[in-house]
Scaffold this active site. Structure first.
Site: not given
Ligand code: GLY
Length: 578
Positions: A383, A401, A403, A425, A476
């Site tokens: 991200t 992001t 991810n 997610d 994350g």
């Molecule tokens: N992909 C990480 C988040 O959105 O929290």
């Protein structure tokens, strides 16, 4: 032309000394010189991002008369070229926008959506367990991307420049290339296994050396098409066709209809107050805004200053509030278009007061006593976050992001960009942890057209009607706690922007029941935390394992001066002001 626009302080000495005098009188300390680290300061505008070239692209847009939204859109497209591990066309994210003219703060949701072919159990193997390879590293792990629509909608609604003006620099960067930094060359090499699953990813990204010009011809063509025809091109034109053709190479289910159905949503920001400041943060499907307000509400009942910054007593309280917030996250948070998220209840001061009563200030709680436990490893940092402010007081906070770093590892052949693996997610199996060890519940189960729960927490903080802080972070599950500590460092601890960004941080997410501490938090302090009953992982030599957390690239303003600091945890991060 822009040689005179330099990265660091663009202020006259007279201005600086008057600011310092005011700071020592106890007002906003964002620029205090009574500190070891110092922020970048400028008079007109600033971008703080995880990549220097992209920050400079945004800064140049400001210098040409663009507003913060123009600069944010230009920076977002530039990061898609210069920071492919997280900057993206094939992912999604959130943007907080402060409009100086009205004082409004808007929350733009351009998070990915599940394709229509998605089903609740799509990642379960024949044994009923989650197939992590499928959920995280396959074409099936991609949600319908939102970035292109999100950035271009922001430009159309709140920007002042044309697509050509804001996207031109990213087209040029992709077509002509830019020198690859050492860190980026290393990052690509470190991701060899992940990228090797896909021939186009190998072609686009592997075998690069630091210092070489990184040219991305297919990406340049895609950017040019979008620049010419707008978001419709990405969602219904040649790029959409290339995405679907990529899906058909194996296991992907995204269709032209899914792309045509994609929508952004402008949501009401989650807001809260802390010590005379109002914080605006991203609302669900981000969990960030809700939990940062919830944690600040609990902390507001303590005399934190009496503990001392990063003392064991202070960190213990942070850990306890984090533990409680993440426990709630697992149960209540999801896409508000599908489930009722009790935002008002979770962010109520009365609820925070009740939670505070359950915290002992000397003894650690056990996460297992709050709810059943699980233990999973952490994923690497991913991200990216950038913050922008202009001289009118418009401000933009963007976290977006793929991810994981480099997303699913699959690139769209012929289009030059990586696909996200955001579907991970969702809770692929409610009660089972995802790639960040986060437990999700029914509220975050997979459903067609739903957006997966996120931790991304772009934030704008105002005081007396003026923006003082624009921040956010990658990382994350560690995003929310990194941003919490950044906000506290500024509001509670009166640090200047650079110190606030630099200070070591900690993280706890309820499950697994362990404290992650950054290098720089002393082992004496960690031993005290252990004596209170906290679990701290050890390294192979028996010392405390310490891990770097987040990259809180931030800007703000104080007394008419813009101020910023890029997080030194990102090797290519930079703040560009003018
Ligand atoms: N992909 C990480 C988040 O959105 O929290």
């Amino acid at each position: 032309m822009f040689r005179s626009l330099f990265l660091s302080c663009a202020l006259s000495l007279a201005a600086i000394s008057s600011v310092s005098a005011k700071d020592s009188a106890g007002s906003n300390a964002l620029m205090s010189y009574d500190a070891i680290q110092h922020p970048v300061m400028a008079e007109n505008g600033m971008v703080s991002a995880q990549d220097r070239i992209a920050a400079e692209v945004g800064r140049d847009i400001l210098a040409r008369g663009g507003n913060a939204i123009d600069a944010a859109v230009a920076t977002g497209f530039a990061l898609a070229v210069t920071h492919p591990q997280a900057g993206n066309l094939g992912g999604g994210g959130f943007m907080m926008v402060h409009l100086a003219e009205t004082g409004e703060v808007l929350a733009l949701d351009f998070r990915e959506m599940a394709p229509d072919g998605a089903t609740r159990d799509m990642y379960l193997g024949s044994d009923g367990e989650v197939d992590n390879r499928l959920a995280q590293y396959s074409r099936l792990s991609a949600g319908v991307p939102g970035t292109v629509m999100g950035l271009l909608e922001a430009l159309e609604k709140y920007g002042t420049m044309t697509r050509r003006e804001v996207m031109g620099p990213s087209v040029r960067l992709a077509a002509k290339g830019f020198p690859l930094s050492y860190a980026m060359a290393e990052g690509l090499e470190a991701s060899r296994e992940q990228l090797s699953v896909d021939e186009s990813s190998v072609d686009y990204f592997l075998g690069r050396k630091s210092g070489e010009r990184f040219v991305q011809e297919d990406l340049a063509k895609t950017l040019r098409r979008i620049m010419k025809s707008g978001a419709k091109e990405f969602y219904e034109g040649k790029t959409a066709e290339l995405i679907v053709a990529e899906m058909q190479e194996g296991r992907g289910v995204m269709t032209l209809q899914d792309l045509a159905n994609y929508k952004t949503v402008t949501r009401k920001a989650v807001s809260g107050n802390y010590k005379g400041h109002t914080l605006y943060a991203m609302s669900p499907p981000s969990s960030g805004g809700v939990h940062i307000v919830q944690m600040l509400n609990i902390l507001s009942g303590y005399n934190l200053k009496g503990d001392g910054h990063n003392s064991a007593a202070y960190l213990h309280k942070l850990i306890e509030v984090m533990r409680r917030a993440y426990a709630d996250r697992s149960k209540y948070l999801g896409d508000p278009d599908f489930v009722d998220v009790p935002v008002a209840a979770l962010t109520a001061q009365s609820y925070a007061d009740t939670l505070r009563e359950s915290i002992s200030v000397t003894v650690a709680s056990k996460s297992s006593e709050i709810s059943p436990g699980a233990k999973l490893p952490y994923e690497s940092v991913n991200t990216t976050h950038y913050s922008v402010i202009d001289k009118m007081g418009n401000a933009v906070s963007v976290t977006y992001t793929l991810n994981f770093s480099y997303g699913s590892g699959y690139s769209v052949d012929g289009a030059g960009f990586l696909l996200n693996n955001e579907m991970d997610d969702f809770s692929a199996k409610p009660g089972s942890p995802n790639g960040y060890g986060l437990i999700g519940g029914e509220a975050n189960k997979i459903e067609p057209r739903k957006r997966p729960l996120s931790s991304m927490t772009p934030v704008i903080v105002k005081k007396e009607g003026k923006v003082v802080l624009v921040t956010g972070s990658p990382g994350g599950s560690t995003i929310i706690t990194s941003v919490l500590q950044m906000v506290l460092n500024v509001i509670e601890w009166d640090m200047n922007m650079a110190e606030a960004v630099n200070k070591p941080r900690i993280h706890h997410q309820w499950l697994p029941d362990i404290v992650i501490a950054e290098p720089g938090i002393s082992h004496d302090t960690l031993r005290r935390l252990e004596a209170m009953g906290h679990n701290l992982p050890k390294d192979e030599k028996g010392g405390f394992a310490q891990t770097v957390l987040g990259r809180v690239n931030s800007v703000g303003q104080s007394q008419g001066i813009v101020v910023g600091s890029a997080d030194p945890r990102g090797p290519d991060s930079a703040t560009a002001g003018y």
